[in-house]
Write a protein that holds these residues in place. Sequence first.
Motif, PDB file in Angstrom:
ATOM      1  N   PRO A  39       0.814  -1.226   0.000  1.00 56.23           N
ATOM      2  CA  PRO A  39       0.000   0.000   0.000  1.00 56.23           C
ATOM      3  C   PRO A  39       0.843   1.270   0.000  1.00 56.23           C
ATOM      4  O   PRO A  39       0.457   2.273  -0.596  1.00 56.23           O
ATOM      5  CB  PRO A  39      -0.821  -0.094   1.294  1.00 56.23           C
ATOM      6  CG  PRO A  39      -0.510  -1.365   1.909  1.00 56.23           C
ATOM      7  CD  PRO A  39       0.483  -2.102   1.106  1.00 56.23           C
ATOM      8  N   MET A  40       2.012   1.209   0.663  1.00 55.40           N
ATOM      9  CA  MET A  40       2.855   2.405   0.702  1.00 55.40           C
ATOM     10  C   MET A  40       3.334   2.774  -0.695  1.00 55.40           C
ATOM     11  O   MET A  40       3.278   3.932  -1.102  1.00 55.40           O
ATOM     12  CB  MET A  40       4.053   2.154   1.624  1.00 55.40           C
ATOM     13  CG  MET A  40       4.953   3.362   1.727  1.00 55.40           C
ATOM     14  SD  MET A  40       6.409   2.932   2.663  1.00 55.40           S
ATOM     15  CE  MET A  40       7.293   4.430   2.694  1.00 55.40           C
ATOM     16  N   LEU A  43       0.530   4.094  -2.716  1.00 50.65           N
ATOM     17  CA  LEU A  43       0.220   5.475  -2.374  1.00 50.65           C
ATOM     18  C   LEU A  43       1.206   6.434  -3.043  1.00 50.65           C
ATOM     19  O   LEU A  43       0.824   7.453  -3.618  1.00 50.65           O
ATOM     20  CB  LEU A  43       0.269   5.663  -0.849  1.00 50.65           C
ATOM     21  CG  LEU A  43      -0.096   7.061  -0.366  1.00 50.65           C
ATOM     22  CD1 LEU A  43      -1.551   7.324  -0.575  1.00 50.65           C
ATOM     23  CD2 LEU A  43       0.259   7.246   1.092  1.00 50.65           C
ATOM     24  N   LEU A  44       2.493   6.074  -2.974  1.00 53.00           N
ATOM     25  CA  LEU A  44       3.505   6.946  -3.548  1.00 53.00           C
ATOM     26  C   LEU A  44       3.341   7.113  -5.056  1.00 53.00           C
ATOM     27  O   LEU A  44       3.369   8.225  -5.581  1.00 53.00           O
ATOM     28  CB  LEU A  44       4.911   6.408  -3.244  1.00 53.00           C
ATOM     29  CG  LEU A  44       5.398   6.635  -1.812  1.00 53.00           C
ATOM     30  CD1 LEU A  44       6.712   5.917  -1.578  1.00 53.00           C
ATOM     31  CD2 LEU A  44       5.570   8.111  -1.543  1.00 53.00           C
ATOM     32  N   VAL A  48       2.480  10.427  -7.284  1.00 51.97           N
ATOM     33  CA  VAL A  48       3.257  10.905  -8.427  1.00 51.97           C
ATOM     34  C   VAL A  48       2.345  11.166  -9.617  1.00 51.97           C
ATOM     35  O   VAL A  48       2.402  12.206 -10.265  1.00 51.97           O
ATOM     36  CB  VAL A  48       4.338   9.862  -8.802  1.00 51.97           C
ATOM     37  CG1 VAL A  48       4.990  10.226 -10.110  1.00 51.97           C
ATOM     38  CG2 VAL A  48       5.368   9.775  -7.710  1.00 51.97           C
ATOM     39  N   VAL A 333      10.488   9.627 -11.412  1.00 50.68           N
ATOM     40  CA  VAL A 333      10.071   9.809 -10.018  1.00 50.68           C
ATOM     41  C   VAL A 333       9.372   8.553  -9.488  1.00 50.68           C
ATOM     42  O   VAL A 333       9.511   8.185  -8.320  1.00 50.68           O
ATOM     43  CB  VAL A 333       9.157  11.042  -9.887  1.00 50.68           C
ATOM     44  CG1 VAL A 333       8.614  11.154  -8.487  1.00 50.68           C
ATOM     45  CG2 VAL A 333       9.935  12.291 -10.243  1.00 50.68           C
ATOM     46  N   ILE A 336      11.974   6.232  -8.393  1.00 52.09           N
ATOM     47  CA  ILE A 336      12.541   6.670  -7.110  1.00 52.09           C
ATOM     48  C   ILE A 336      11.618   6.263  -5.969  1.00 52.09           C
ATOM     49  O   ILE A 336      12.058   5.794  -4.921  1.00 52.09           O
ATOM     50  CB  ILE A 336      12.781   8.188  -7.121  1.00 52.09           C
ATOM     51  CG1 ILE A 336      13.905   8.506  -8.103  1.00 52.09           C
ATOM     52  CG2 ILE A 336      13.126   8.690  -5.739  1.00 52.09           C
ATOM     53  CD1 ILE A 336      14.254   9.957  -8.196  1.00 52.09           C
ATOM     54  N   ALA A 337      10.309   6.422  -6.195  1.00 52.92           N
ATOM     55  CA  ALA A 337       9.360   6.012  -5.164  1.00 52.92           C
ATOM     56  C   ALA A 337       9.488   4.519  -4.869  1.00 52.92           C
ATOM     57  O   ALA A 337       9.466   4.088  -3.708  1.00 52.92           O
ATOM     58  CB  ALA A 337       7.934   6.333  -5.612  1.00 52.92           C
ATOM     59  N   VAL A 340      12.600   3.874  -2.831  1.00 53.86           N
ATOM     60  CA  VAL A 340      12.396   4.267  -1.435  1.00 53.86           C
ATOM     61  C   VAL A 340      11.633   3.187  -0.682  1.00 53.86           C
ATOM     62  O   VAL A 340      11.992   2.790   0.431  1.00 53.86           O
ATOM     63  CB  VAL A 340      11.644   5.608  -1.363  1.00 53.86           C
ATOM     64  CG1 VAL A 340      11.093   5.836   0.029  1.00 53.86           C
ATOM     65  CG2 VAL A 340      12.554   6.740  -1.752  1.00 53.86           C
TER      66      VAL A 340
END
Lengths: 360, 886
Positions: A39-40, A43-44, A48, A333, A336-337, A340
């Motif tokens: 889910p994280m 969400l990210l 974006v 991006v 990158i998410a 992370v």
Amino acid sequence: MTAEVLAPTEPPAADPARKRGGLNPLARYLLVRLALLIPMIWLLVTLVFLMMRVIGDPIQAALGGRLPADQIAERKAAAGLDRPILTQYWEYLTGILRGDFGVTLTDNRDVSDILVVNGAATLELAFWSLLVAFAVGIPLGRLAARYRDRLPDVALRLFSILVYAAPVFFVGLLLKLAFTPFGWPSSGRASTGTELTLQQVEPHTHIMIVDAILWGEPSLIWDVLQHAMLPAIALGLLTGGVFIRLVRVNLLQTLRMDYVTAARARGVSERRVLSKHAFRNALVPVVTVMGMQIAMLLGGAILTETTFEWKGLGYALAEYLIKRDFLAVQGIVTVIALIVGIMSFLIDMIVALVDPRVRF
Amino acid sequence: MRIPAPAVVRQAHGLQKFMLLLGFGLVLFFIVVAIFAPWLAPYDFTQVRGSDGVAFGTQQGPSASHWFGTTVAGTDVLSRVIYGARTAVAVIVLAVILSGVVGVPLGLLSGYVGGWVDRLLVFVMDAMYAFPSLLLAIVVSIALSGGSSGAVGGILAAGISITVVFVPQYFRVIRNATLAVKAEPYVDAARVVGVRTPRILRRHVFSNVTSTLPVIGTLNASEAILTLAGLGFLGFGIEPTAAAEWGYDLNKALPDAASGIWWTGVFPGAAIVLIVLGSTLMGESLNDILNPLLRARGGETTTADEAEIDAEFKELTSDVDVDESIADAEGEPRTVAALSMRDLKVSFRTDAAPVRAVRGIGFDVAPGEVVAVVGESGSGKSVSSRAVMGLLPASAEVSGSAILNSGKAGGLKDGDRSRELIGLSQNHLRPIRGDRVSMVFQEPSTALNPVYTVGWQIIEGLKAHGDISKAEARARAVELLDLVGMPDPDQRVDYYPHQLSGGQKQRVVIAMAIACDPEVIIADEPTTALDVTVQASILELLLSLRDRLGTAIVLITHNMGVVADMADRVVVMYRGMIVEQAPVRQLFAAPEHPYTQALLDAVPHLGHADGPEPVPDESPVVLDIANLVVEFPAGLGKPSFRAVDDVSLQIRRGEVLGLVGESGSGKSTIGRTTVGLQKPTSGTVTVSGDEISSLSEAALRPLRSRFGFVFQDPAASLNPRMSILDCIAEPLRVQTELSEREVDSKVRSLLDSVELGGDYAERYPHELSGGQRQRVSLARALALDPDLLIADEPTSALDVSVQARVLELFAELQQRLQFACLFISHDLAVVDSLANRVAVMQYGRLVEVGTRTDVLSRPQEAYTQRLIAAVPVPDPEEQARRRAAH
């Protein structure tokens, strides 16, 4: 009253059966973390997607005013940007799962291609700077804790604040000013000749140092190292400064713990107390925070890469941002998410290995 | 052990002040420059020609007319740096304020309300926090202004994008602080009285949480400046013609670096460094200064505590001539003693005058002898023992003599039969620690390192004192665990500490202490943190080890029952001096020093107390608990925990019911459920005829005047930021319509009734001792003339003599006001002295209920019998008889 072996009123602590199934709790913990990861990440990437849409129609923003309206409409249709937003969103999500991050607007490259080539460059930069950061941060942090409130500690604290206060591009500028007079290279990953030569390496990892080692010529290896040094120092110092303070604070905290006094009371040598007891326990919060520093590192990479023309993800991102190529930006991006998210999962795994309380 | 806090070296303090001043000075400097920019800067920031129309020239080095040189565009560097300060300060102020205004309320709400709101917010904030902040700022900046725009628009955009990035940080810090404060008893106390959530957030949570704000504010300011510079560097900051910005200038200066042109980049860069340095220094020093104040609260005795005990002591000894000889040990150290101390002195260097914790004590311990060292807080009993082992911090100065004798064949390592321990270097002390003298600590859960197995830690001790192979060490570790009564020692040797119960952990600590067969074991309150029944078995263990191994034991304790049970001789300490020394039977039967006499009088004695008779059956029932069940849900896939399992109780008007049990018995949960701090899973709670367990919070509020609650921890049951007057007045202000003047006089009369007259109303909690704070808590609980008072371990955290005073007061008030009382305690002797009826709980179930005399003198159930048998009584003869009887 005879000595009772185990006072019957003591409630059972940990079920012995659970200990035998040692992997189970660990596996369960990791599965939970993995389940939270999805889910994280979702969400990210959704954030974006939304951010890119908020900016407005990317094609209009990039090319509006330069092309007649019907050509713009044509481009939009070709890029699929005139379809309903939910369809675009669905395509976006499924594309990520397939590993397809779209095609850039301005130079028609596959974003996944950019990711591989530039991503390797950023990976290399991250590696070298982490090396510098660890080499600087951890020993100096221990030193600062050992000489608490005396001169070495005060000097080191000031040093770490100064390093934090100097933006990485300023440090880069100073390094360039200092080293260029001596002929030291200060831009790019390798000189043009070296780059061309290394293109021929099979298998091609895109990681310069690996490719150079595979090629085998010492002068090329030295060239790559020379180019990497200044950017690594610039970015590494910044992270290293954070590590110094982190290690110091956590080490001081663990040194106050009762089990450290208890170990001394057992006659354990001071050196061993510091390393095996204090430091080992200080590692747990340090590792956790280091995970959060990954985000900082990635953010710092974009600045460092721009400063030293290091053609990594950050450099590419900056370029495409200036060109207002939002499809490229979206793709980069998103990656990158993902990085992370994955890094935070890896950190959770390391914490589980290091701290047994989490496992059981 | 009490160490005067904070015991810092003088140098550090001066340094902190210096850092704070430097930081403050730098920040102030830039703010002044920002405000007066147009007057300070020689030229405008886009100006390329002088007033005479002549161009400045590009990339000119520093000169008289251009102190910092000119840029590649021909503008004056100094002017751009000065105007850049203006931009930076404007954006920073905007960003910090906005982030605070958004982040702080969200953090407060999320932390206090909890539930799904909290989970959702945390999830979103964590995701935002994890994302590289610069990227986020860039994207927001583009979204807001298409990349760059005019001055105000640009500053606003930069400010907002930085805000978005920093809201998660404020949120996180405030949320964590809120969670910490929420758990404090004084918040519960407010809830008990019926204070509404907004008021709790405002008066209790917010004021205690805001102390962290200056720190995050300054640290965020630093990051905000760096983010702004980063934005400008990458070209996403403010439109260059609209305002000067340092990051943008650095970007333009980058190509110059290769040609050796330094002035275009070094000056703006230095400006960034200096302002961030200033802001960070301010933040760090504020943190250092504010944090100790926050930490000093929890559980540490204050000067007020000492003053109280001091006053009592003076009262006792004022008109008595005390015979010095009862305190002195014999002149020459007994050579047969295992440990001999003479004239031991310890003082601590602090910022103020040195604190003399131990002022010249001396006693002996013979092999196989148990010497109990008793005293209240601040007596120096722990400090003196740690001095012997060299375990005091560097700020301690130790003098005197502590001679260790070895009566065993083989003697000490270097052939000496006796060794002076005071003054030995750490290197020489190390082989002695654990081998000849070892220590057992009070809190077993913190004395064991959580990341290593217990076996590893035992083996470590073995290896530190001799060559021993891995296999041998492991075998010895298993042997030791068996010796201390650990079940399944060959399995548990590989357990981690958190897998063991409290009693088992303490056994491990004892195993480590006896591992190398020491001459002397120093046990510092070894059973204080354990349940009564566990305590009994640990003491039993220590005695059996003493018999088997012939070790000398120094037992430090404040529990006179334990002393009567274990000790051969007793040393009574007060404020760093020995007041009396005697064999145990003599001390208890005929104490000579008035302090000892008073101490023994103050100790409640199970079975000898003059407790009250049961209350007549005609009295109305005030509290009626019927079939109460309270369950706590556990994490994913784990069964819920049943804290209270089908309990039914009644308490009548004027009656005190003592609810006893060990930890985990559920007694505290019952107390909390009774006042509505915890919702029952099933069953009912009825107070004065109204069933409160099914009522909503709003419906319950008016009924809350019927009960009062006194908490265990005196340090945390009063809001440190509220005066005593406000603390006691709060229930009155919330529940009644009294005018301020009426409230004031009521508060003062309440203070009088708890024997705290005069100016106590204006003081703050940290100025009061533990005993005084508990009396204030009592006054607050009685403010609304409740029908029912719940007292949850009200005196457990107090010293013996202070406890006696508070209990006396409590009994007196209860007799006068005739409220019903649920008195929760683990201390049977205390309950014996004031309860009419007693209820015993174990594992959430009610084991036995009855009148005090029935339950405590003629217990029916096995558990109750075991519980009573486990409590040591402060009378050596009686205790010896009890031991022999089992």
